[in-house]
Design an enzyme around this catalytic site. Sequence first.
Site, short mmCIF file in Angstrom:
data_model
loop_
_atom_site.label_atom_id
_atom_site.label_comp_id
_atom_site.label_asym_id
_atom_site.label_seq_id
_atom_site.Cartn_x
_atom_site.Cartn_y
_atom_site.Cartn_z
N ARG A 189 0.58 -0.98 0.08
CA ARG A 189 -0.12 0.08 0.08
C ARG A 189 1.07 1.18 0.10
O ARG A 189 0.53 2.31 -0.58
CB ARG A 189 -1.04 -0.08 1.26
N LYS A 229 -2.71 6.57 1.09
CA LYS A 229 -2.30 7.15 2.52
C LYS A 229 -1.43 8.28 2.50
O LYS A 229 -0.42 8.00 2.77
CB LYS A 229 -1.88 5.90 3.34
N GLU A 246 -16.20 5.91 4.80
CA GLU A 246 -15.21 5.45 5.83
C GLU A 246 -15.78 6.03 7.30
O GLU A 246 -16.61 6.92 7.04
CB GLU A 246 -14.07 6.07 5.53
#
Length: 339
Positions: A81, A184, A220
């Site tokens: 990620r 992220k 989220e």
Amino acid sequence: MGVQLDWENLGFVYRDLPYRFRATWKDGEWHSEGLVQGNQLVISESSSALHYGQQCFEGLKAYRTKTGDLQLFRPDMNSKRLNASASRLLMPEVPQEMFIEACKDVVRANADYVPPYGTGGTLYLRPLLIGVGDMIGVAPATEYIFTVFAMPVGNYFKGGLKPAKFLASFDYDRAAPFGTGAAKVGGNYAASLYPGKVAKGQNYAEVVYLDPATHTKIEEVGAANFFGITKDGTFITPKSPSILPSITKYSLLYLAEHRLGLKAVEGDVFIDELDQFAEAGACGTAAVITPVGAINVRGTEHVFFSETEVGPTIKRLYDELTGIQFGDIEAPEGWIYKV
Ligand code: PLP
Ligand code: COI
């Protein structure tokens, strides 16, 4: 152990530990400094990370087992990620071997700070990749720093497995439909500070973000993914290009299906169809699993299982997940990396 902390009440706060890993990237190559002491970075005032948000990070944990061993949970997924986030912002990838060895080295060097088994505490690792160097144009940096630091942590949301209440945000988004929501990167979190403050000001733990294009579907829950257990026992979690692909969420999808025997799917979760759920939760490395007690939707609180008690399916998922992470339950192949 030489270090004494209030292991059961660590909270989620920064602590300056003795050692961190550091490497720099220049002229197309990584140069590792290995473990270093001192928590300060000296960088150019023109660093692209400071001006244009060219940075990304990760979060994973080291766990102490009953026998005292130290282990990481799926660090290969965090490595993948980080590299996906890096590619989105035109930053160099960090080789997976360097990433995982850096995490292991930081855990070993700060082993006294990994909380004892049974306290619920863990050592949180924060890998960070930032664009640095002298440059002011909007362009990718020519130099980068990769660092991994660590701190012992407890619960992210107050109360652990106690349900928390959340506020659905119709006024603010954390990411754009085809923006950087799946990466992220710091900008998503900067964008979440104001709505987070609004929610906390009304006594909610965090914001429930909706899909930025139509504001009809749950995306989220603050810095965690959402999942629900329908009344007929299906585990559902949102699928969207603008949410962070949570490693905890993918782990729960697997465990729900293969260990609990539930149907487990990624799909749409409409904010006006919450009645289908018997239980709901927020999941992530920091949040682990936090039961969603209620969501405020346009001024009305929708209560799930209970505002004070965890529901039975979420409790089973929590026990399975944390049992694996702390080494009490056999893990699916490849999930645990011994330090
Ligand atoms: N969503 C956001 C915005 C996050 O910051 C995090 C934390 O990393 C998550 C979800 C959960 O992801 P993971 O389970 O990989 O920690
Ligand atoms: C994590 O679970 O690692 C997070 O992203 C939480 C964090 C941003 C505090």
